[in-house]
Every structure is written in structure tokens, then in C-alpha cells.
Design a protein around this motif. Sequence first.
Motif, PDB file in Angstrom:
ATOM      1  N   ALA A 135       0.848  -1.193   0.000  1.00  0.00           N
ATOM      2  CA  ALA A 135       0.000   0.000   0.000  1.00  0.00           C
ATOM      3  C   ALA A 135       0.879   1.237   0.000  1.00  0.00           C
ATOM      4  N   THR A 136       0.624   2.161  -0.919  1.00  0.00           N
ATOM      5  CA  THR A 136       1.359   3.428  -0.923  1.00  0.00           C
ATOM      6  C   THR A 136       0.356   4.550  -1.127  1.00  0.00           C
ATOM      7  N   ILE A 137       0.669   5.698  -0.541  1.00  0.00           N
ATOM      8  CA  ILE A 137      -0.189   6.862  -0.792  1.00  0.00           C
ATOM      9  C   ILE A 137       0.706   8.011  -1.223  1.00  0.00           C
ATOM     10  N   SER A 138       0.334   8.624  -2.323  1.00  0.00           N
ATOM     11  CA  SER A 138       1.081   9.804  -2.756  1.00  0.00           C
ATOM     12  C   SER A 138       0.130  10.739  -3.481  1.00  0.00           C
ATOM     13  N   ASN A 139       0.309  12.016  -3.257  1.00  0.00           N
ATOM     14  CA  ASN A 139      -0.531  13.028  -3.896  1.00  0.00           C
ATOM     15  C   ASN A 139      -2.016  12.816  -3.661  1.00  0.00           C
ATOM     16  N   GLY A 140      -2.365  12.240  -2.513  1.00  0.00           N
ATOM     17  CA  GLY A 140      -3.768  12.024  -2.217  1.00  0.00           C
ATOM     18  C   GLY A 140      -4.395  10.842  -2.924  1.00  0.00           C
ATOM     19  N   VAL A 141      -3.574   9.958  -3.482  1.00  0.00           N
ATOM     20  CA  VAL A 141      -4.103   8.757  -4.128  1.00  0.00           C
ATOM     21  C   VAL A 141      -3.489   7.531  -3.456  1.00  0.00           C
ATOM     22  N   LEU A 142      -4.346   6.659  -2.954  1.00  0.00           N
ATOM     23  CA  LEU A 142      -3.882   5.406  -2.345  1.00  0.00           C
ATOM     24  C   LEU A 142      -3.821   4.341  -3.422  1.00  0.00           C
ATOM     25  N   LYS A 143      -2.690   3.629  -3.447  1.00  0.00           N
ATOM     26  CA  LYS A 143      -2.575   2.506  -4.391  1.00  0.00           C
ATOM     27  C   LYS A 143      -2.333   1.249  -3.599  1.00  0.00           C
ATOM     28  N   LEU A 144      -3.169   0.266  -3.853  1.00  0.00           N
ATOM     29  CA  LEU A 144      -3.060  -1.007  -3.150  1.00  0.00           C
ATOM     30  C   LEU A 144      -2.801  -2.100  -4.169  1.00  0.00           C
ATOM     31  N   GLU A 145      -1.864  -2.959  -3.826  1.00  0.00           N
ATOM     32  CA  GLU A 145      -1.652  -4.123  -4.675  1.00  0.00           C
ATOM     33  C   GLU A 145      -1.883  -5.351  -3.818  1.00  0.00           C
ATOM     34  N   LEU A 146      -2.853  -6.141  -4.218  1.00  0.00           N
ATOM     35  CA  LEU A 146      -3.229  -7.328  -3.449  1.00  0.00           C
ATOM     36  C   LEU A 146      -2.914  -8.564  -4.291  1.00  0.00           C
ATOM     37  N   PRO A 147      -1.754  -9.186  -4.053  1.00  0.00           N
ATOM     38  CA  PRO A 147      -1.415 -10.351  -4.871  1.00  0.00           C
ATOM     39  C   PRO A 147      -2.354 -11.515  -4.568  1.00  0.00           C
ATOM     40  N   LYS A 148      -2.738 -12.207  -5.605  1.00  0.00           N
ATOM     41  CA  LYS A 148      -3.650 -13.348  -5.427  1.00  0.00           C
ATOM     42  C   LYS A 148      -2.875 -14.513  -4.810  1.00  0.00           C
ATOM     43  N   SER A 149      -3.567 -15.281  -4.007  1.00  0.00           N
ATOM     44  CA  SER A 149      -2.914 -16.457  -3.440  1.00  0.00           C
ATOM     45  C   SER A 149      -2.738 -17.498  -4.545  1.00  0.00           C
ATOM     46  N   GLU A 150      -1.836 -18.445  -4.290  1.00  0.00           N
ATOM     47  CA  GLU A 150      -1.510 -19.471  -5.294  1.00  0.00           C
ATOM     48  C   GLU A 150      -2.777 -20.116  -5.870  1.00  0.00           C
ATOM     49  N   GLN A 151      -3.734 -20.436  -4.980  1.00  0.00           N
ATOM     50  CA  GLN A 151      -4.934 -21.153  -5.440  1.00  0.00           C
ATOM     51  C   GLN A 151      -5.798 -20.307  -6.362  1.00  0.00           C
ATOM     52  N   ALA A 152      -5.750 -18.996  -6.152  1.00  0.00           N
ATOM     53  CA  ALA A 152      -6.649 -18.127  -6.904  1.00  0.00           C
ATOM     54  C   ALA A 152      -6.101 -17.777  -8.282  1.00  0.00           C
ATOM     55  N   ARG A 153      -4.820 -18.061  -8.510  1.00  0.00           N
ATOM     56  CA  ARG A 153      -4.243 -17.716  -9.817  1.00  0.00           C
ATOM     57  C   ARG A 153      -4.680 -18.716 -10.878  1.00  0.00           C
ATOM     58  N   PRO A 154      -4.849 -18.202 -12.074  1.00  0.00           N
ATOM     59  CA  PRO A 154      -5.243 -19.146 -13.136  1.00  0.00           C
ATOM     60  C   PRO A 154      -4.105 -20.129 -13.421  1.00  0.00           C
ATOM     61  N   LYS A 155      -4.471 -21.338 -13.641  1.00  0.00           N
ATOM     62  CA  LYS A 155      -3.449 -22.351 -13.875  1.00  0.00           C
ATOM     63  C   LYS A 155      -3.651 -22.937 -15.262  1.00  0.00           C
ATOM     64  N   LYS A 156      -2.568 -23.075 -15.947  1.00  0.00           N
ATOM     65  CA  LYS A 156      -2.665 -23.691 -17.276  1.00  0.00           C
ATOM     66  C   LYS A 156      -2.603 -25.192 -17.114  1.00  0.00           C
ATOM     67  N   ILE A 157      -3.500 -25.854 -17.786  1.00  0.00           N
ATOM     68  CA  ILE A 157      -3.501 -27.318 -17.687  1.00  0.00           C
ATOM     69  C   ILE A 157      -3.015 -27.899 -18.997  1.00  0.00           C
ATOM     70  N   GLN A 158      -1.934 -28.598 -18.863  1.00  0.00           N
ATOM     71  CA  GLN A 158      -1.317 -29.182 -20.048  1.00  0.00           C
ATOM     72  C   GLN A 158      -2.163 -30.364 -20.535  1.00  0.00           C
ATOM     73  N   VAL A 159      -2.493 -30.336 -21.786  1.00  0.00           N
ATOM     74  CA  VAL A 159      -3.263 -31.457 -22.335  1.00  0.00           C
ATOM     75  C   VAL A 159      -2.312 -32.346 -23.127  1.00  0.00           C
ATOM     76  N   THR A 160      -2.317 -33.575 -22.802  1.00  0.00           N
ATOM     77  CA  THR A 160      -1.459 -34.492 -23.547  1.00  0.00           C
ATOM     78  C   THR A 160      -2.322 -35.390 -24.417  1.00  0.00           C
ATOM     79  N   ALA A 161      -1.858 -35.574 -25.602  1.00  0.00           N
ATOM     80  CA  ALA A 161      -2.590 -36.443 -26.517  1.00  0.00           C
ATOM     81  C   ALA A 161      -2.309 -37.894 -26.134  1.00  0.00           C
ATOM     82  N   GLY A 162      -3.353 -38.678 -25.999  1.00  0.00           N
ATOM     83  CA  GLY A 162      -3.144 -40.061 -25.585  1.00  0.00           C
ATOM     84  C   GLY A 162      -3.412 -41.039 -26.698  1.00  0.00           C
TER      85      GLY A 162
END
Lengths: 143, 135
Positions: B108-135
Motif C-alpha cells: 500500500a502506498t499513498i502519494s498526492n492524495g491517491v492510495l494505491k493497493l496491490e493485493l497479490p492473489k494467493s496461489e490457489q486463486a491464480r489461473p493455472k494452465k492445464i497441459q493437455v497431452t494427446a493419448g
Amino acid sequence: MFGPELINWGLDPFQGVRGLRREMGRLFDQYLDAEPYPPVNIWASGDEAVVKAELPGVDPKDVEITVKDSVVSLSGERKAEEPAEGVVCHRCERGSGSFSRSFSLPFAVDREKVKASFANGVLTITLPRAEESKPRKIAITAE
Amino acid sequence: MKEEKDKQVQKSSKQISQAVETARDLPVFLPATDIYEKEDALLVACDLPGVDEKSLEITLEDDLLTITGTQDLSEPEGHELLHRGYLSGIYRRSFTLLTEVDRDKIKATISNGVLKLELPKSEQARPKKIQVTAG
């Protein structure tokens, strides 16, 4: 919304029109009440005027203050922050664009002595009254 | 419903929050806010003019993010008010995040009257690419 109005037409054919007028009035009130951007508070004493403006996120370099006699003008631009690629906006309420406002103070200002400071997104301009415009006491001499 | 909405009409370009009355005799405003979502984080930007880092409080309870900032209430002494275009008071707003956030990495930072928040997503909430293998 048409239901009850249709039934009442027989009694008051202008009800719909009145409703519309009320709605329009409300719409105008909403806009007339709103303070133009940026919102400003102005104070004055016998010696100086103080103007404060809320300008969050505006770079002080993008603000221009001009003074002529008793008129202060404030103009500038609030620049939009371009989000990076691949970013989704869920809520975009903070506007951007250029602004310009002028205020007439109750006295002429000594423009050489005007001071402006910017803190936490609030601009404060201190405008001392011009010497010539200050009331002068005239001594009465008894003869 | 409509009347209720009208009461919340903007006054002096700040939206007044009227959900709950305050104990302190200060108006409570809803700060204008931008919320962006990146692949790995939520970004919040909040206009809080007249609020510095000491008068700002940010809390995250479960997934309810609350921002409270008290504006500088000082007014020039010995001066007469000529025009009031804005009131000073408390900025307060809450958001339900709907996303799991990694609490230890919030910035969280505030400068010039503007608050900026960065909320990183937890591991589970991030999109995960699922590798598809041809069988």
C-alpha cells in the motif's frame, strides 16, 4: 410504471406531464448542486485570501495558477493512468481530463507574493492583498 | 427505492455514505475508486485528498477490504469563509474481494492524495494452465 398513470388519466390528464417535470427538475438539481471540478474552498481576511482545491492524483507540474487584479484562475489536467496490457477494469470511477476555473476575490492581489503549495492532493494558494487596495486610515487634523 | 437513491445524490462532488450514522460529527464520504484485476493481483486506486499515511487505516477481514482515511480538517485561522465547495470529513469504503489474497504480500502506498493497493492473489486463486497431452 404506466399502470397507475393510465388509470388516473380520467381524473388528471396532466399527471404524466407533471411527473416528467418533477423528474427533469430532479435531474437539473443533481447537476446544479454538484460543485464544478476541482472543488474549492475560499477564505479571506483583511490581509489575504486562501484558496484550497482538492486535486488528488494531479501532478503539481500540470497545474497552472494565474492572477490578475482580483481574479485567480486555476487550470490544469488530471492525466489518466493507462493500465497495463491484460488488465481487467472492474470499477473505473476516477475520472481524468482538463479543468479550468476562475474566482473573483473581494480585493486585488499582490501577485508577486502569491504562494502555492501542494500536499496530499490538496492545493493551497495564499494570495496577499495588494497594498494599494487596503483601506487607508485618514488622520484628521484639528485646526 | 427511487427516493432512497435520490438521497444519495452527490453533494459537492463527493458522494456521502449514508448507510450508518457516525458517532463523530463528521461527514463520511465514499472515495472514488478504480479496481483492476491482473492475472496475479488486484490493483486498487483510491482518491483520498487531504489524507496522509498517518490518518489512513486499511483492514482486510476475511475478504472484506475496508479503507478509512480522515482528512486534514484544519482551516486557516482568523479568516472568514467566502465559499465552500467541499466538506472535509472521513473517507470510508469497503469492498468484498471475492478472490483469495496473499495477505503477507499486500503493498500500500499513498502519494498526492491517491492510495494505491496491490493485493497479490494467493496461489490457489491464480489461473493455472492445464497441459493437455494427446493419448
